[in-house]
Design a protein around this motif. Sequence first.
Motif, PDB file in Angstrom:
ATOM      1  N   LEU A   8      15.158  -1.675 -33.105  1.00  0.00           N
ATOM      2  CA  LEU A   8      16.384  -0.889 -33.286  1.00  0.00           C
ATOM      3  C   LEU A   8      17.101  -1.372 -34.536  1.00  0.00           C
ATOM      4  O   LEU A   8      17.045  -2.549 -34.878  1.00  0.00           O
ATOM      5  N   MET A  12      22.540   0.611 -34.193  1.00  0.00           N
ATOM      6  CA  MET A  12      22.157   1.086 -32.861  1.00  0.00           C
ATOM      7  C   MET A  12      22.295  -0.049 -31.842  1.00  0.00           C
ATOM      8  O   MET A  12      22.948   0.126 -30.806  1.00  0.00           O
ATOM      9  N   GLU A 186      16.638   5.862 -28.769  1.00  0.00           N
ATOM     10  CA  GLU A 186      17.202   4.708 -29.489  1.00  0.00           C
ATOM     11  C   GLU A 186      16.267   4.259 -30.615  1.00  0.00           C
ATOM     12  O   GLU A 186      16.713   3.975 -31.730  1.00  0.00           O
ATOM     13  N   SER A 190      16.821   5.048 -34.671  1.00  0.00           N
ATOM     14  CA  SER A 190      16.910   3.856 -35.519  1.00  0.00           C
ATOM     15  C   SER A 190      16.032   4.002 -36.749  1.00  0.00           C
ATOM     16  O   SER A 190      16.073   3.167 -37.653  1.00  0.00           O
TER      17      SER A 190
END
Lengths: 231, 97
Positions: A8, A12, A186, A190
């Motif tokens: 990530l 994030m 996520e 990212s």
Amino acid sequence: MHIPDGFLDPKMSGGLLGLAAGVLGYCLGQVMRAVTAVVPKQVLATVGNSLGNIQMAGKRALTKFGEEKVYQMATVAAWIFAAQMFNFPINSGTSGHLIGGVFAAVIVGPFGGTVVIATVLLIQSLFFADGGLMSLGANIINMAVIGSFVSYYVYAGLKKLIPEMASISIAAWFSVVAASLATSLEIGFSGTIGLPAVTSAMVKTHCIIGIAEAVITVVILKLYKGAKNNE
Amino acid sequence: MNKKLLFPLLIAVLAAIFASQNPDGLDKVSEMLGFAHKGVEHPAIMAGYNLPFLGASKLSAILAGIAGVMLTYGIFMLGLYLARKHSMPRGESRQTS
């Protein structure tokens, strides 16, 4: 499904750390309210001096029920830590393991369940390097908040329509698939890897792992209740 | 020994011996799509579910699993201890919160 550090971007993982801290703080507050009671002023006015705790009047104190509740959360957390170690093989060189969010929430409720899973994730990250430190927020959101809290309401809603064990199974399956979707979003947002690629691969795999989650959740709920009765 | 931990400890020991060594869903996807190398593992005392001084053996994994179960249970007992301390003061000095 523990996201390591590096998958990530800092924005994030940082944002999700903040969000997780907020939600977890709220859940912890709800648990604290459930395990304590306000000490009545009148009672302490009469017996307070002899007990030497007159200053407790109007404050919250742990109840007998609360003590049992904490013991229960501790036991459930221990079960989940152990069960999460059990990777079972699924197709093509892949394994899966239990999350246990629905198992926890069915026994200790959605707030307790969230705290239990988050605690397991914290220990796994700190002591076992299972899941990153920076990505701990993301893992708490995915497996504790979505996997336990949100999934509890899927179970609670379904229970009104279909038998309990069926609602537990569906909620358990949902918890894994929803958590895998959140994980994909996520990672995808990212910029680590293309969003459609990671989403389709993750959700497909976890549709299968979710079936195992459903079966194991039902089995260990029965085991847990059986073990309880033996005490 | 606390009887409540019998099952979790048993599960942990069995998992340490019999668990699949294949990568889990996310790890496998990261390998397939080629971003596994971006993952960084931070140092941790029982990284990889092994004890530091025993290397990667079954015994090491069993002991790490037992330690994990105890730690998980223990952190709640710590919370309980703190809650009790604030709930049942024996003297004025403890009445802090």
